[in-house]
Design a protein around this motif. Structure first.
Motif, PDB file in Angstrom:
ATOM      1  N   TRP A  83      84.703  45.131  81.848  1.00  0.00           N
ATOM      2  CA  TRP A  83      85.949  44.744  82.495  1.00  0.00           C
ATOM      3  C   TRP A  83      86.531  45.820  83.403  1.00  0.00           C
ATOM      4  O   TRP A  83      87.546  45.609  84.052  1.00  0.00           O
ATOM      5  CB  TRP A  83      86.996  44.359  81.442  1.00  0.00           C
ATOM      6  CG  TRP A  83      87.349  45.450  80.480  1.00  0.00           C
ATOM      7  CD1 TRP A  83      86.632  45.843  79.391  1.00  0.00           C
ATOM      8  CD2 TRP A  83      88.489  46.304  80.531  1.00  0.00           C
ATOM      9  NE1 TRP A  83      87.254  46.876  78.749  1.00  0.00           N
ATOM     10  CE2 TRP A  83      88.412  47.184  79.419  1.00  0.00           C
ATOM     11  CE3 TRP A  83      89.589  46.404  81.381  1.00  0.00           C
ATOM     12  CZ2 TRP A  83      89.375  48.152  79.164  1.00  0.00           C
ATOM     13  CZ3 TRP A  83      90.544  47.385  81.114  1.00  0.00           C
ATOM     14  CH2 TRP A  83      90.430  48.237  80.012  1.00  0.00           C
ATOM     15  N   ARG A  84      85.892  47.008  83.465  1.00  0.00           N
ATOM     16  CA  ARG A  84      86.371  48.078  84.340  1.00  0.00           C
ATOM     17  C   ARG A  84      85.496  48.209  85.577  1.00  0.00           C
ATOM     18  O   ARG A  84      85.438  49.247  86.217  1.00  0.00           O
ATOM     19  CB  ARG A  84      86.397  49.406  83.586  1.00  0.00           C
ATOM     20  CG  ARG A  84      87.305  49.429  82.362  1.00  0.00           C
ATOM     21  CD  ARG A  84      87.101  50.690  81.524  1.00  0.00           C
ATOM     22  NE  ARG A  84      85.734  50.789  81.038  1.00  0.00           N
ATOM     23  CZ  ARG A  84      84.916  51.802  81.320  1.00  0.00           C
ATOM     24  NH1 ARG A  84      85.329  52.795  82.067  1.00  0.00           N
ATOM     25  NH2 ARG A  84      83.695  51.806  80.834  1.00  0.00           N
ATOM     26  N   GLY A  85      84.782  47.152  85.941  1.00  0.00           N
ATOM     27  CA  GLY A  85      83.792  47.256  86.996  1.00  0.00           C
ATOM     28  C   GLY A  85      82.452  47.611  86.390  1.00  0.00           C
ATOM     29  O   GLY A  85      82.276  47.622  85.172  1.00  0.00           O
ATOM     30  N   GLY A  86      81.494  47.907  87.240  1.00  0.00           N
ATOM     31  CA  GLY A  86      80.164  48.223  86.739  1.00  0.00           C
ATOM     32  C   GLY A  86      79.454  49.149  87.699  1.00  0.00           C
ATOM     33  O   GLY A  86      80.084  49.891  88.464  1.00  0.00           O
ATOM     34  N   ALA A  87      78.144  49.115  87.663  1.00  0.00           N
ATOM     35  CA  ALA A  87      77.332  49.964  88.521  1.00  0.00           C
ATOM     36  C   ALA A  87      77.516  49.570  89.981  1.00  0.00           C
ATOM     37  O   ALA A  87      77.972  48.469  90.308  1.00  0.00           O
ATOM     38  CB  ALA A  87      75.866  49.855  88.119  1.00  0.00           C
ATOM     39  N   ASP A  88      77.150  50.499  90.866  1.00  0.00           N
ATOM     40  CA  ASP A  88      77.083  50.190  92.288  1.00  0.00           C
ATOM     41  C   ASP A  88      76.211  48.948  92.472  1.00  0.00           C
ATOM     42  O   ASP A  88      75.212  48.765  91.776  1.00  0.00           O
ATOM     43  CB  ASP A  88      76.468  51.390  93.015  1.00  0.00           C
ATOM     44  CG  ASP A  88      76.210  51.124  94.477  1.00  0.00           C
ATOM     45  OD1 ASP A  88      77.128  51.303  95.274  1.00  0.00           O
ATOM     46  OD2 ASP A  88      75.069  50.717  94.807  1.00  0.00           O
ATOM     47  N   PRO A  89      76.598  48.024  93.401  1.00  0.00           N
ATOM     48  CA  PRO A  89      75.846  46.772  93.548  1.00  0.00           C
ATOM     49  C   PRO A  89      74.342  46.960  93.730  1.00  0.00           C
ATOM     50  O   PRO A  89      73.551  46.191  93.175  1.00  0.00           O
ATOM     51  CB  PRO A  89      76.488  46.128  94.779  1.00  0.00           C
ATOM     52  CG  PRO A  89      77.895  46.643  94.768  1.00  0.00           C
ATOM     53  CD  PRO A  89      77.790  48.050  94.260  1.00  0.00           C
ATOM     54  N   ALA A  90      73.943  47.965  94.510  1.00  0.00           N
ATOM     55  CA  ALA A  90      72.508  48.185  94.717  1.00  0.00           C
ATOM     56  C   ALA A  90      71.825  48.605  93.425  1.00  0.00           C
ATOM     57  O   ALA A  90      70.727  48.128  93.097  1.00  0.00           O
ATOM     58  CB  ALA A  90      72.295  49.242  95.802  1.00  0.00           C
ATOM     59  N   ALA A  91      72.464  49.499  92.668  1.00  0.00           N
ATOM     60  CA  ALA A  91      71.893  49.931  91.388  1.00  0.00           C
ATOM     61  C   ALA A  91      71.877  48.783  90.397  1.00  0.00           C
ATOM     62  O   ALA A  91      70.902  48.596  89.646  1.00  0.00           O
ATOM     63  CB  ALA A  91      72.692  51.104  90.832  1.00  0.00           C
ATOM     64  N   ALA A  92      72.947  47.986  90.371  1.00  0.00           N
ATOM     65  CA  ALA A  92      72.999  46.845  89.452  1.00  0.00           C
ATOM     66  C   ALA A  92      71.886  45.854  89.762  1.00  0.00           C
ATOM     67  O   ALA A  92      71.280  45.280  88.841  1.00  0.00           O
ATOM     68  CB  ALA A  92      74.364  46.164  89.547  1.00  0.00           C
ATOM     69  N   ALA A  93      71.594  45.660  91.050  1.00  0.00           N
ATOM     70  CA  ALA A  93      70.524  44.737  91.429  1.00  0.00           C
ATOM     71  C   ALA A  93      69.174  45.227  90.913  1.00  0.00           C
ATOM     72  O   ALA A  93      68.363  44.449  90.393  1.00  0.00           O
ATOM     73  CB  ALA A  93      70.488  44.577  92.953  1.00  0.00           C
ATOM     74  N   VAL A  94      68.922  46.537  91.037  1.00  0.00           N
ATOM     75  CA  VAL A  94      67.663  47.108  90.543  1.00  0.00           C
ATOM     76  C   VAL A  94      67.569  46.953  89.026  1.00  0.00           C
ATOM     77  O   VAL A  94      66.530  46.547  88.487  1.00  0.00           O
ATOM     78  CB  VAL A  94      67.557  48.592  90.937  1.00  0.00           C
ATOM     79  CG1 VAL A  94      66.358  49.248  90.250  1.00  0.00           C
ATOM     80  CG2 VAL A  94      67.434  48.738  92.447  1.00  0.00           C
ATOM     81  N   LEU A  95      68.655  47.251  88.328  1.00  0.00           N
ATOM     82  CA  LEU A  95      68.650  47.177  86.871  1.00  0.00           C
ATOM     83  C   LEU A  95      68.503  45.745  86.372  1.00  0.00           C
ATOM     84  O   LEU A  95      67.755  45.487  85.415  1.00  0.00           O
ATOM     85  CB  LEU A  95      69.935  47.808  86.327  1.00  0.00           C
ATOM     86  CG  LEU A  95      70.040  49.330  86.484  1.00  0.00           C
ATOM     87  CD1 LEU A  95      71.477  49.800  86.298  1.00  0.00           C
ATOM     88  CD2 LEU A  95      69.113  50.038  85.502  1.00  0.00           C
TER      89      LEU A  95
END
Length: 364
Positions: A83-95
């Motif tokens: 709920w506090r946000g997450g990883a950078d969008p590019a990193a989240a996509a890789v993960l």
């Protein structure tokens, strides 16, 4: 509907708490963490609070807050995750893509008598005596280990531990200190090919508790609950909850022998950690190439990255990089001061011999 969607939809999700419960729980949790990390202020000499009253009040508040926080996060339903946000969008996509690839890949099936062999190459720093400038001399060493995990996890595990060998020096003093340490090791063990053979039922090496297999099996596979569980496990450790959670995930993934569904959930959990980002698009580790994912911790001079193969979702390993001058390592920004690489294969046998305590773990 594809297989991945079917697998995810098959999870059993517990009832969600009310919005009011979530909001109040998160507020209390953040307040407690912030308070625990705030330096204690020095009391004013002119207005000194009675010692007994101050201690009693502080102890009471701490006990109440600790009880509240423990109750909020023990269930993994209320915590810092998601709920506090997450990883950078590019990193989240890789993960998230790594998670999908991992879950879609079947784990190796071991037949009776077979072993999962986990090969680990690990580079760590070595320190020699103080040099001319009064600072300890820094160099790098490498070890090559093989862990044999049996098909029946209650059977004997075998851990072949290699010697610390010279890997990289940083100048003449560093080279001399590194070679001196190596010569002492050779004099003690006799051969550069020496390996310590440690054997223990259930992986209880050196008389320690058995392997973490049961603990890992009990972890939730829902990424939200898993990340809250990790925050609870690592509470109070490291420079920040988010940084320590990512370290825990990376260390667990590089251990080898982790079930595919848990590996996938760990990747998705990492994608929910604020500040996680791609630190290098093409990173080479021990001859293999992947994408480096890490998180820069405020005030830290080094950064831990995990290297992921984008084609298979496999974690190649992890590395530690200098990101600011003035830390423990007298090296320039960008220097690699440690790394670990892991590969796994299925084999039909493990080395014979060995004992619970090996040889390196004994005095002398």
């Amino acid at each position: 509907m594809d297989e991945l969607t079917l697998l995810r939809s098959a999870r059993t999700d517990p009832p969600k708490p009310s919005r009011q419960a979530l909001d109040s729980g998160r507020a209390a949790l953040l307040a407690h963490i912030e308070e625990s990390r705030r330096p204690a202020s020095r009391p004013s000499v002119a207005r000194r609070m009675p010692v007994l009253r101050r201690v009693g009040y502080s102890a009471a508040c701490t006990a109440v807050a600790a009880t509240l926080v423990t109750g909020l996060i023990m269930s993994d339903m209320v915590g810092l995750a998601g709920w506090r946000g997450g990883a950078d969008p590019a990193a989240a996509a890789v993960l998230n893509e790594a998670s999908a690839l991992t879950i879609a890949t079947a784990d190796p099936v071991l037949k009776p008598g077979q072993y999962l062999r986990v090969d680990t190459s690990a580079v760590y720093n070595g320190l020699g005596p103080a040099g001319k400038n009064g600072r300890e001399i820094f160099f790098l060493t490498i070890t090559e280990d093989q862990l044999y995990i049996p098909a029946n996890l209650n059977d004997d595990w075998v851990w072949m531990r290699g010697m610390r060998k010279p890997y990289q020096a940083f100048g003449p003093e560093s080279e001399a200190a590194m070679q001196s340490e190596w010569e002492q090791s050779l004099a003690k063990r006799g051969s550069p090919d020496y390996q310590e053979n440690v054997r223990a039922a259930g992986g209880a090496f050196y008389g320690s508790p058995s392997s973490d297999v049961e603990m890992l099996a009990a972890l939730p596979r829902d990424p939200y609950q898993l990340l809250n569980n990790i925050y609870r496990i690592t509470l109070g450790q490291g420079p920040s909850p988010d940084g320590e959670a990512l370290v825990w995930i990376s260390d667990t993934l590089r251990g080898g022998g982790i079930p595919a569904d848990l590996r996938g959930a760990l990747y998705e959990a990492a994608a929910m950690i604020p500040g996680v980002m791609i630190t290098e698009g093409v990173a080479t580790l021990n001859g293999r190439t992947g994408i480096a994912i890490g998180r820069q911790e405020s005030g830290q001079k080094t950064r831990l990255d995990m290297i992921i193969d984008p084609e298979t979702g496999e974690m190649i390993g992890e590395r530690t990089t200098v990101v600011a001058l003035g830390g423990d390592y007298p090296l320039p920004v960008g220097a690699i001061v440690g790394w670990t690489a892991v590969t796994t294969t299925v084999v039909d046998e493990a080395p014979a011999g060995g004992n619970v305590y090996g040889h390196m773990g004994l005095p002398g």
